[in-house]
Every structure is written in C-alpha cells, then in structure tokens.
Design a protein around this motif. Structure first.
Motif, PDB file in Angstrom:
ATOM      1  N   ASN A  60       0.910  -1.321  -0.290  1.00 18.18           N
ATOM      2  CA  ASN A  60       0.029  -0.049   0.060  1.00 18.18           C
ATOM      3  C   ASN A  60       0.729   1.276   0.062  1.00 18.18           C
ATOM      4  OD1 ASN A  60      -2.280   1.587   0.078  1.00 18.18           O
ATOM      5  ND2 ASN A  60      -3.212   0.629   1.842  1.00 18.18           N
ATOM      6  N   GLU A 329     -13.459   4.176  -6.064  1.00 18.31           N
ATOM      7  CA  GLU A 329     -12.566   5.391  -6.799  1.00 18.31           C
ATOM      8  C   GLU A 329     -12.695   6.714  -6.228  1.00 18.31           C
ATOM      9  OE1 GLU A 329     -12.344   3.735 -11.349  1.00 18.31           O
ATOM     10  OE2 GLU A 329     -14.106   4.888 -11.010  1.00 18.31           O
ATOM     11  N   HIS A 332     -10.880   6.582  -2.762  1.00 17.15           N
ATOM     12  CA  HIS A 332      -9.282   6.487  -3.065  1.00 17.15           C
ATOM     13  C   HIS A 332      -8.646   7.934  -3.115  1.00 17.15           C
ATOM     14  CE1 HIS A 332      -5.464   5.244  -4.531  1.00 17.15           C
ATOM     15  NE2 HIS A 332      -5.446   4.340  -3.658  1.00 17.15           N
ATOM     16  N   PRO A 336      -6.933   7.178   0.601  1.00 12.42           N
ATOM     17  CA  PRO A 336      -6.202   6.070  -0.348  1.00 12.42           C
ATOM     18  C   PRO A 336      -5.924   5.156   0.522  1.00 12.42           C
ATOM     19  CG  PRO A 336      -4.877   8.092  -0.195  1.00 12.42           C
ATOM     20  CD  PRO A 336      -6.101   8.692   0.339  1.00 12.42           C
ATOM     21  N   THR A 339      -8.883   3.097   2.015  1.00 10.84           N
ATOM     22  CA  THR A 339      -9.816   2.579   1.099  1.00 10.84           C
ATOM     23  C   THR A 339      -9.050   1.113   0.942  1.00 10.84           C
ATOM     24  OG1 THR A 339     -10.549   4.749   0.163  1.00 10.84           O
ATOM     25  CG2 THR A 339     -10.778   2.755  -1.267  1.00 10.84           C
ATOM     26  N   VAL A 340      -7.694   1.206   0.277  1.00 14.10           N
ATOM     27  CA  VAL A 340      -7.219   0.188   0.077  1.00 14.10           C
ATOM     28  C   VAL A 340      -7.089  -1.040   1.084  1.00 14.10           C
ATOM     29  CG1 VAL A 340      -4.933  -1.072  -0.544  1.00 14.10           C
ATOM     30  CG2 VAL A 340      -5.510   1.026  -1.626  1.00 14.10           C
ATOM     31  N   ASP A 360      -1.521   4.578  -7.232  1.00 13.31           N
ATOM     32  CA  ASP A 360      -2.827   4.761  -7.954  1.00 13.31           C
ATOM     33  C   ASP A 360      -3.739   3.371  -8.201  1.00 13.31           C
ATOM     34  OD1 ASP A 360      -2.328   7.491  -7.633  1.00 13.31           O
ATOM     35  OD2 ASP A 360      -1.236   7.322  -9.514  1.00 13.31           O
ATOM     36  N   LEU A 361      -4.968   3.498  -8.385  1.00 13.11           N
ATOM     37  CA  LEU A 361      -5.789   2.335  -8.784  1.00 13.11           C
ATOM     38  C   LEU A 361      -5.686   2.224 -10.355  1.00 13.11           C
ATOM     39  CD1 LEU A 361      -8.959   3.140  -6.647  1.00 13.11           C
ATOM     40  CD2 LEU A 361      -7.329   1.493  -6.161  1.00 13.11           C
TER      41      LEU A 361
END
Length: 418
Positions: A60, A329, A332, A336, A339-340, A360-361
């Motif tokens: 992460n 999305e 994040h 971020p 969320t991960v 980044d996603l």
C-alpha cells in the motif's frame, strides 16, 4: 565499506519486516510495504523473486511526513529495539526506510536516516535499515542525534539493532490512522467478520452473560459458529479478549441492559434470537427495536462512519446510486490508504494488480469481484443492510459484479432546505 555480498533494498526490507513483524497474527500487529516494491525488477534490472514479494506483501502507499516510508506498521517491540519497555496501552506506529547496495555503490545510509527522521512527525519510532557493513560510525552518530534507529542486516538475513530510538508522541495523519485501524480488533486485515447477520454478534454478549456455558448457550439459541461470533463481537466492540478470558465491554453491557428492559431474563431474550433463525427479512424490519440497537453498534465501527459520510457526499454531488467501483474510486481520492485496506484483499497478487508503483488504482481491475475483501463487500455490507443503513445486501467476491453492486444509503439526506 561495501558488503562482500551485496544486499538489494528489497532483500534488506524483507529481512527487516520478518524481524520486526515476525508474528503478523499477534493482536495489534499489522504492516504494509510501499507499492514501489511490488515490481518484478529493482533499479538496475535485478529480478525480485516472487518469494521475496510475498514476504513484503501486503503493499500500500502510505503518506507520512513529507513522503512515503518503505515499511510502516504497528507492533509491540522489545527493549532491544526501543529505548522503553512499554509504550502505554497502544503499540507504537513504526516507520522504516530501507537502503541497499547497488552495482555502482553501497547503501546510502545517511539519506535514509534523514528520510526516517522526517517520518517522526507522525510515527512513534523510525528506523533506517541497511547492510550492516554499509553503516559507518558517522551514520550512527547522526542517527543518535536525530533519534532514528539503525538496523544492520547481514547477508544471511540476521538483523542487528545498532542504534535504538526513543519512542515519541505525535499527531496522527489519516494514512497513519488507517494502519492503526488495521492493527486493532476493529481492522479487517487477515481476520474479520465471517458472519453476515448482526443478530449473531448481538447474541454473543447475551450468551457470555448467561450463567451457563457460553458456547453451549450460544449454539442452542443463536448458531453453532461460536468462534466466528466471538471474533465479530470483538470487532464491533461488544466484548474484549483478555488473557483471563472474554469480558463484556461497556457497549456489550448496554446490550444486556437493553435486553433486560424488554425481557424478564437473558434466556427469554435469547429465545427471540432462536425464533429469528432462518428469516430472510431485513433485521431492522423483523425486530425494529433490535434493529435500532444494531444501528447504534455498527455506527461505533469506524469504517461505518467513513462510508456513510462519503456516500452522503456522493449523493449530494449527484451520485445517487453508486456502484462498488464508483465508491472505491471516490474514496481513494481522499482516503487512499484506508480505502485499500478496507476493500482490497491483502495478497501480493491482488495489490500488485490493482495498485501501480505510485499507489494509484488500475480502475479496470476493479471490475473483477475476486480482488475485493469479502469481510467488507459481503459481511459488513450485509450488516449495514440489516441495520437499515444500505439498500442492498453484500455478495461473496466470486459472485460479485462490482459495476452492478450498488452501495446506496437507504435514507440519504436532502441538502435542499425547506
């Protein structure tokens, strides 16, 4: 002086993570490695073996200070690693910067010390870790002056504390809070909710309070999955696990008081739970008063507050029926790290596929249900549905269609004032 056997930065970091976070299953322990290490090759084209990446996972990107530490986590460390034997009731938040040898030069230990010092604005302890032969006396003196720990790694993987830092207090960033969240009984990493009906968690405090054997009472009146219910009740803050046994928390005691206001005994209350078994109705409709209690309990869970706040904001901005992909999305952008940790499985394969080296996603991968963390998209979502917070139940990842999986508030607020 250069190490006789060069140690790359990923290998130094893997040895260090194994040493500091040797028991990832221990209570209040969790760690992540920066996404820059989720690659096949490092710097001058050196291959990173998949076994090393698996040791480094989960990945992460966590912002701390003015940058992103190579390794960040929470765990209890012994006096050989910290200049104190105890750090209050909470384990310290630890940031680590790794430096390794390259084909052209030895590890840049001094720059690692400066980077680690920057992390002390938001971490409780910071270390630089490097090949032991690359650490000079000048490096150690600088580290002592800046209160940065120094870990020396030899080619065999042995990690030796060369300088031991003092624990400091600090302010906490949103990213640091996410890692702390994962390390507590409220987190979702590795262990979490495995049952998808809130009655199974509310019933556990009642069984614990009952004069008869907890497991026998719970199995008779609620379900047979006693350990799963106990673990979920702990995640929701209803009980606490101590060396002497499981005890009620103040929130769990309130469940008992709630029952006594409505039933003549705990046994009578549990009889209602037995009658509810097998019902497909939303819990807040099947048992409205218990549904309100469920809402109060799940609102105390930190992830619930974040989800409701952000779903309301999405509603205000015109996203009235967001999908799981939309929600992830959206979250994040402002949260971020959290969320991960909340939504994505922590395996090396999933984190590498969903996150690029900058954290980044990769949005296209979010369309695959199996990258998502089941305790969030299935169990937690089902609990929020039964509490009357969300409109739809959750789904198991292998059955999940993320672009069609709706995360909508059952009672969004209208921002237009009358």
């Amino acid at each position: 002086m250069a190490s006789a056997t060069p140690l790359s930065e990923p290998m130094v970091l893997a040895h260090t993570k194994d040493h500091l976070f040797s028991d990832s299953t221990e209570s209040n322990t969790y760690a992540v490695v920066d996404t820059q290490f989720a690659v096949d090759e490092w710097l001058s084209g050196r291959h990173i073996p998949s076994a090393v990446r698996e040791r480094l996972a989960p990945f992460n990107r966590v912002e701390l200070g003015s940058g992103f530490p190579d390794l960040i986590g929470v765990c209890s460390l012994g006096p050989e690693l910290l200049a104190v034997e105890r750090f209050g009731e909470r384990s310290p938040l630890i940031a680590v910067e790794a430096k390794g040898d390259t084909d052209a030069a030895t590890a840049a230990v001094e720059s690692g010390i400066i980077q680690a010092y920057d992390r002390l604005h938001q971490a409780n302890a910071a270390y630089v870790t490097a090949p032991v032969d690359a650490v000079s006396q000048t490096d150690r003196a600088l580290a002592r002056e800046l209160n940065v720990g120094v870990l020396g790694v030899d080619p065999g993987g042995t990690v030796t504390p060369l300088e031991v830092p003092r624990v400091v207090g600090n302010r906490t960033s949103d990213d640091a809070t996410a890692i702390r969240f994962q390390a507590t009984a409220h987190g979702v990493a590795g262990k979490s909710f495995t049952l998808n009906h809130p009655k199974n968690y509310l019933g556990y405090p009642l069984a614990l309070y009952h004069s008869d054997d907890t497991a026998a009472v719970f199995s008779e009146y609620v379900i047979n999955a006693v350990e799963s219910a106990r673990r979920g009740a702990a995640f929701l803050g209803l009980v606490k696990e101590r060396p002497s046994g499981v005890v009620l928390t103040p929130l769990g005691e309130e469940v008992i008081r709630f029952a006594f206001r409505r039933y003549e005994s705990v046994t009578a209350a549990l009889a209602s739970f037995k009658a509810w078994n097998g019902s497909r109705r939303r819990f807040c409709e099947l048992a409205p008063e218990w549904g309100l209690l469920t809402r109060r309990v799940v609102w105390a869970y930190p992830a619930t507050q974040l989800l409701v706040t952000e779903l309301q904001t999405m509603h205000d901005d015109g996203f009235t029926t967001p999908s799981l992909v939309d929600l992830v999305e959206w979250l994040h952008v402002t949260h971020p790290t959290f969320t991960v940790e909340l939504f994505l499985r922590g395996t090396e394969d999933v984190r590498r596929r969903v996150l690029d080296v900058n954290g980044d996603l990769r949005s296209a991968v979010l369309k695959e249900g199996e990258v998502f963390h089941s305790p969030t998209v299935f169990q937690l979502k089902a609990i929020l549905y039964h509490a009357g917070i969300l409109t739809e139940r959750g789904a198991e990842p292998h059955r999940l269609e993320p672009v069609n999986d709706v995360w909508k508030l059952r009672e969004p607020l209208d921002t237009t004032l009358e």
